[in-house]
Design an enzyme around this catalytic site. Structure first.
Site, PDB file in Angstrom:
ATOM      1  N   ARG A 128     -28.480 -31.058  23.728  1.00 46.44           N
ATOM      2  CA  ARG A 128     -28.438 -30.033  22.667  1.00 46.44           C
ATOM      3  C   ARG A 128     -29.699 -30.028  21.822  1.00 46.44           C
ATOM      4  O   ARG A 128     -30.367 -31.044  21.661  1.00 46.44           O
ATOM      5  CB  ARG A 128     -27.253 -30.335  21.730  1.00 46.44           C
ATOM      6  N   SER A 165     -17.407 -21.959  25.374  1.00 44.73           N
ATOM      7  CA  SER A 165     -18.583 -22.819  25.221  1.00 44.73           C
ATOM      8  C   SER A 165     -19.478 -22.745  26.456  1.00 44.73           C
ATOM      9  O   SER A 165     -18.989 -22.710  27.589  1.00 44.73           O
ATOM     10  CB  SER A 165     -18.126 -24.261  25.042  1.00 44.73           C
ATOM     11  N   TYR A 209     -20.935 -37.538  18.538  1.00 46.24           N
ATOM     12  CA  TYR A 209     -21.557 -36.392  19.199  1.00 46.24           C
ATOM     13  C   TYR A 209     -21.059 -35.037  18.691  1.00 46.24           C
ATOM     14  O   TYR A 209     -19.856 -34.801  18.599  1.00 46.24           O
ATOM     15  CB  TYR A 209     -21.311 -36.453  20.720  1.00 46.24           C
ATOM     16  N   LYS A 260     -16.874 -27.176  14.456  1.00 47.16           N
ATOM     17  CA  LYS A 260     -15.619 -26.803  15.130  1.00 47.16           C
ATOM     18  C   LYS A 260     -14.390 -27.206  14.305  1.00 47.16           C
ATOM     19  O   LYS A 260     -13.420 -26.458  14.214  1.00 47.16           O
ATOM     20  CB  LYS A 260     -15.547 -27.450  16.506  1.00 47.16           C
ATOM     21  N   ASP A 264     -22.404 -18.719  17.043  1.00 51.31           N
ATOM     22  CA  ASP A 264     -21.227 -19.476  17.493  1.00 51.31           C
ATOM     23  C   ASP A 264     -19.935 -19.151  16.745  1.00 51.31           C
ATOM     24  O   ASP A 264     -18.873 -19.187  17.340  1.00 51.31           O
ATOM     25  CB  ASP A 264     -21.520 -20.983  17.361  1.00 51.31           C
ATOM     26  N   ARG A 319     -17.740 -32.780  23.479  1.00 51.13           N
ATOM     27  CA  ARG A 319     -16.472 -32.734  22.753  1.00 51.13           C
ATOM     28  C   ARG A 319     -15.383 -33.323  23.640  1.00 51.13           C
ATOM     29  O   ARG A 319     -15.417 -33.165  24.861  1.00 51.13           O
ATOM     30  CB  ARG A 319     -16.099 -31.298  22.394  1.00 51.13           C
ATOM     31  N   CYS A 378     -21.301 -20.399  27.706  1.00 49.38           N
ATOM     32  CA  CYS A 378     -21.269 -19.178  28.521  1.00 49.38           C
ATOM     33  C   CYS A 378     -22.359 -18.210  28.066  1.00 49.38           C
ATOM     34  O   CYS A 378     -22.276 -17.005  28.319  1.00 49.38           O
ATOM     35  CB  CYS A 378     -19.913 -18.484  28.418  1.00 49.38           C
ATOM     36  N   HIS A 437     -14.478 -17.856  17.182  1.00 49.54           N
ATOM     37  CA  HIS A 437     -15.545 -18.488  17.968  1.00 49.54           C
ATOM     38  C   HIS A 437     -16.434 -17.361  18.519  1.00 49.54           C
ATOM     39  O   HIS A 437     -16.371 -17.034  19.705  1.00 49.54           O
ATOM     40  CB  HIS A 437     -14.881 -19.287  19.101  1.00 49.54           C
TER      41      HIS A 437
END
Ligand code: OXD
Ligand code: MN
Length: 598
Positions: A377, A260, A209, A218, A285, A69, A262, A238
């Site tokens: 990913r 993100s 991406y 998002k 998420d 991102r 974590c 989130h």
């Protein structure tokens, strides 16, 4: 084509601007998915993986300039700069549309324009929302199939007057007649991820991406939805959603906001290390929460799949993710094995003897380069997860008992702290901080305050967002609100060694949270909140030195006092939009810390 006048007019308008060769109306079928896969194989974008090892799965490598991102290229184009607030990049909506209009002009030449109608959330859910993404990327079509519920029927199911989120995406690489396409078309020099919150629009240009391009995730489910949630009195967060069942069969649902990369996906699929307990996944998420008729907050996972960070996903950290991705998945920027399977750092204890890395180069152990990109990913259907909860698609959502918030902090923050109440919990969530990771382009390992893990995802002024959280806390009886916990799995000793084993052992903290929600579970007041008493965490079967546990559960008064000026500085950016209640919470914290230091 879908019979919906406003949708058709919009598609025509965009086609006049982008000049695609054709318009393809997507239906979300498996046939369509396979067609896109074949197309990507033909153009060299995708490689089919070994069907005996990884059935129905593909491998894709992006352009090295398009791997994460791009927060510095992400804009909230609300009418006023003030509305976007100090934590977002702002651009005037008319000027941005003019600039982007220039870039989108003819940007789809030589390509198809895919119209992807989708619903975020289970069918029939009053919390779900509809969106449409227009894109020129078959990669986006396949990923959206996994991550959202793609179907032309979503329009039949909704009121014709109901608003839908309009997302426009182009990789920004028009193809001249006869020109060869690149394996990963993008426009790395001109990336713009723009949101127009008032009109519920997203315009994304130049990147193919993840969160930049899969607009349901998002862009829609957090940035635009956070604005809808504020306007309509609900929450778009989130957060992962986890279902816990104790040996007596009692159930509690827990959300968790973590920045993100974590470990949200790991926690969402955790294997409880205490016998008799069960953890099941609802989402990894994003959580959308609305008050139910009983005054409790009910959450749905708006997504349909997982777009997880691959490196570090192992038998130990997340066996369930490995099982989920055993078939029918998309792998991006991982490494390729000689027998056409994928690998990433940490997947197995032993490294394979040879690989092709994500940059298409031969790779051997010890060569000094990672084989997979750190933000590689997997895209995989949620229904394949072996521990997906039976009610993960309940249209009513699941009632939330507790919310965990936390980040990656080597020092100061204890393993777990219970907020005194919703207002104090909002305060703790508003000051949470974390070391930055590879999920976003930029410097890694820097501590930044990431309120509610929403810093890159809140679509409006963060001060107003705090006020919205506080308002949510006044809508219902206090006893019906989720309890809030500040957790930190990442505390280190002076040699940089993690003090807490993490992963499945986080169950010990979850068990305490579960018990606290039921009115049991011992806790003691401290200046920063309530901490478990020394014996409150179930440590049976875990070999952890008592002094380590003591350190994990202690309040570093000096460390916290040193944080106070940085919290104040963090708060100052919100000016007069910072709710007074949070200013008061900071003063109270300081007062309690000073008293403890005396
Ligand atoms: C994600 C992120 O992809 O937060 O979930 O970056
Ligand atoms: Mn995320």
């Amino acid at each position: 084509m879908i019979e919906h006048k406003r949708l058709q007019e919009w598609v025509e308008e965009i086609a006049r601007m982008c000049l695609p060769d054709e318009i393809v109306w997507c239906d979300g079928s498996d046939r369509e998915y396979q067609q896109m896969v074949r197309l990507m194989i033909q153009t060299g974008t995708a490689i089919p993986l070994n069907p005996f090892k990884r059935p129905n799965s593909i491998y894709i490598r992006s352009d090295p300039g398009d791997v994460a991102r791009v927060e510095d290229r992400t804009f909230i184009c609300s009418k006023s700069k003030e509305e976007a607030g100090p934590t977002n990049n702002w651009a005037d909506p008319e000027e941005m549309k003019r600039l982007l209009g220039g870039l989108f002009k003819g940007s789809m030449k030589g390509r198809a324009l895919y119209v992807i109608p989708y619903r975020m959330g289970p069918q029939g859910s009053p919390i779900a929302k509809v969106g449409v993404e227009l894109t020129d990327s078959p990669y986006v079509v396949t990923n959206m199939h996994v991550m959202a519920r793609v179907s032309g029927k979503v329009f039949e199911e909704m009121d014709p007057e109901e608003e839908f989120v309009r997302g426009l995406h182009s990789v920004g690489a028009p193809l001249e007649p006869g020109a060869a396409d690149s394996a990963w078309p993008c426009n790395a020099q001109h990336k713009y991820i723009c949101h127009f919150p008032e009109t519920r629009e997203i315009w994304s240009f130049g990147s193919g991406y993840g969160g930049n391009a899969l607009l349901g995730k998002k862009c829609h489910s957090l940035r635009i939805a956070s604005v809808q949630a504020r306007d309509e009195g609900w929450m778009a967060e989130h957060m992962l959603i986890l279902k816990l069942t104790n040996p007596k069969g009692q159930i509690r649902y827990i959300c968790g906001a973590f920045p993100s990369a974590c470990g949200k996906t790991n926690l969402a699929m955790l294997r409880f290390s205490i016998p008799g307990w069960k953890a099941e996944t609802i989402g990894d998420d994003i959580a959308w929460m609305k008050f139910g008729p009983d005054g409790r907050l009910y959450a749905i996972n708006p997504e349909n799949g997982f777009f997880g960070v691959a490196p570090g996903t192992s038998l130990k950290s997340n066996l369930n993710a490995l099982l989920t991705t055993a078939t029918s998945s998309i792998f991006t920027n991982c490494a390729l094995t000689p027998d056409n399977d994928i690998w990433w750092e940490g997947m197995t204890d032993d490294e394979p003897e040879e690989l092709i890395d994500w940059l298409r180069r031969p790779w051997k152990p010890g060569c000094g380069r990672p084989a997979a990109h750190p933000n590689a990913r997997f895209t995989t259907p949620a229904r394949q997860c072996p521990v997906i909860a039976s009610d993960w698609e309940d249209p009513a959502g699941v009632p939330i008992d507790a919310i965990l918030v936390g980040g990656r902090r080597a020092t100061v923050i204890p393993l777990v702290t219970e907020a005194f109440d919703w207002e104090h919990g909002t305060f703790l969530a508003s000051i949470m901080s974390s070391e930055t990771t590879f999920a976003a382009a930029g410097k890694v390992g820097r501590v930044r305050r990431d309120p509610m893990a929403m810093l890159p995802f809140c679509g409006y002024h963060m001060g107003d967002y705090f006020a919205h959280w506080l308002k949510i806390g006044t809508v219902t009886e206090r006893s019906k609100l989720p309890k809030i916990y500040y957790v930190n799995w990442f505390r280190q000793d002076s040699n940089g060694k993690f003090l807490w084993p993490g992963f499945g052992e986080n169950s010990r903290v979850l068990k305490w949270v579960f018990e606290r929600c039921g009115g049991t579970g011992e806790a003691v007041d401290s200046p920063i909140g309530r901490l478990p008493t020394p014996n409150a965490l179930d440590m049976s079967g875990l070999d952890l030195a008592p002094d380590v546990l003591e350190e994990l559960l202690s309040v570093d008064v000096e460390g916290w006092l040193a944080e106070v000026p940085t919290i104040r500085e963090h708060y100052e950016q919100f000016g007069n939009r910072l709710p007074k209640a949070l200013e008061r919470q900071l003063l109270l914290l300081e007062e309690r810390l000073r008293k403890a230091a005396r």
